[in-house]
Scaffold this active site. Structure first.
Site, PDB file in Angstrom:
ATOM      1  N   GLY A  46      40.766  33.187  38.488  1.00 17.58           N
ATOM      2  CA  GLY A  46      41.649  33.316  37.336  1.00 17.58           C
ATOM      3  C   GLY A  46      43.089  33.126  37.767  1.00 17.58           C
ATOM      4  O   GLY A  46      43.399  33.161  38.962  1.00 17.58           O
ATOM      5  N   GLN A  51      52.150  33.983  37.745  1.00 20.91           N
ATOM      6  CA  GLN A  51      51.823  33.619  39.132  1.00 20.91           C
ATOM      7  C   GLN A  51      52.306  32.228  39.514  1.00 20.91           C
ATOM      8  O   GLN A  51      52.306  31.876  40.695  1.00 20.91           O
ATOM      9  CB  GLN A  51      50.303  33.705  39.366  1.00 20.91           C
ATOM     10  N   CYS A  93      43.641  38.696  44.935  1.00 24.29           N
ATOM     11  CA  CYS A  93      44.610  38.059  44.055  1.00 24.29           C
ATOM     12  C   CYS A  93      45.261  36.895  44.789  1.00 24.29           C
ATOM     13  O   CYS A  93      45.627  37.035  45.953  1.00 24.29           O
ATOM     14  CB  CYS A  93      45.669  39.083  43.648  1.00 24.29           C
ATOM     15  N   LEU A  94      45.385  35.747  44.112  1.00 21.94           N
ATOM     16  CA  LEU A  94      46.010  34.571  44.743  1.00 21.94           C
ATOM     17  C   LEU A  94      47.448  34.856  45.154  1.00 21.94           C
ATOM     18  O   LEU A  94      47.970  34.195  46.045  1.00 21.94           O
ATOM     19  CB  LEU A  94      45.976  33.374  43.786  1.00 21.94           C
ATOM     20  N   HIS A 135      42.051  41.746  35.177  1.00 20.38           N
ATOM     21  CA  HIS A 135      43.002  41.475  36.264  1.00 20.38           C
ATOM     22  C   HIS A 135      44.138  40.570  35.768  1.00 20.38           C
ATOM     23  O   HIS A 135      45.314  40.826  36.041  1.00 20.38           O
ATOM     24  CB  HIS A 135      42.231  40.828  37.432  1.00 20.38           C
ATOM     25  N   GLU A 136      43.773  39.530  35.005  1.00 19.03           N
ATOM     26  CA  GLU A 136      44.795  38.582  34.524  1.00 19.03           C
ATOM     27  C   GLU A 136      45.653  39.187  33.414  1.00 19.03           C
ATOM     28  O   GLU A 136      46.851  38.932  33.353  1.00 19.03           O
ATOM     29  CB  GLU A 136      44.153  37.269  34.066  1.00 19.03           C
ATOM     30  N   HIS A 139      48.333  41.098  34.960  1.00 17.95           N
ATOM     31  CA  HIS A 139      49.440  40.250  35.436  1.00 17.95           C
ATOM     32  C   HIS A 139      50.480  40.045  34.336  1.00 17.95           C
ATOM     33  O   HIS A 139      51.675  39.985  34.611  1.00 17.95           O
ATOM     34  CB  HIS A 139      48.924  38.876  35.865  1.00 17.95           C
TER      35      HIS A 139
END
Ligand code: NI
Length: 171
Positions: A46, A51, A93-94, A135-136, A139
């Site tokens: 995701g 991000q 997480c990226l 999670h997204e 963000h």
């Protein structure tokens, strides 16, 4: 389409609440395309717009493994229902590459939002799909998965992350 540059832990954009989208135009659809492409390139499940440095309420998730279920782009999403039942699974997480930790989250959620054309959509999700979506959505509120950890676990994870960064810097 283009692969966009990722922002990493410490970048203030990751801590800002993202602004709602009010124009469902070509620019938004281009952003969504780029986000899907960047997510695939970075091998993530995701990605949220902050991000890639864009403080807008846009997220993409793909946990479909080639199927139809589990792939979505959501604009201005709201979690309207969360199950009392929770699940604990490892998460990464990226924007904090190389480290993972177990996070407890509701097992099922219902999310309302809009697709990139401005059509209202409701997503019912469970398992990995539900986890990735939560999670997204976090963000978009300036929240990172490390915020869900105990102070001790967060400290240990950040120590490991800094060590990885230092190793990378020294080659
Ligand atoms: Ni993330």
């Amino acid at each position: 389409m283009a692969i966009r540059e990722l922002r990493y832990l410490g970048d203030p954009v990751l801590r800002e609440p993202a602004a709602p989208v009010d124009a469902f135009d070509d620019e938004l659809r281009r952003l969504v395309d780029d986000m899907f492409q960047t997510m695939v390139y970075e091998e993530g499940a995701g990605l949220a717009a902050p991000q890639i440095g864009i403080s807008r309420q846009v997220l993409v998730v793909d946990v479909s493994a080639g199927g139809e279920e589990g792939r979505v782009a959501l604009v201005n999403p709201r979690i309207v229902e969360s199950s009392n039942e929770t699940e604990k699974e490892p998460e990464g997480c990226l924007s904090i590459p190389g480290v993972t930790e177990v996070v407890r989250r509701p097992a099922r959620v219902r999310i309302e939002g809009f697709d990139p054309d401005g059509e209202p959509i409701t997503v019912e999700a469970e398992g990995l799909f539900a986890r990735a979506l939560q999670h997204e959505v976090d963000h978009l509120e300036g929240v990172l998965f490390i915020d869900h950890l105990s102070a001790l676990k967060r400290r240990m994870l950040l120590k490991k992350y800094r060590k990885l960064l230092a190793e990378e810097a020294s080659g």
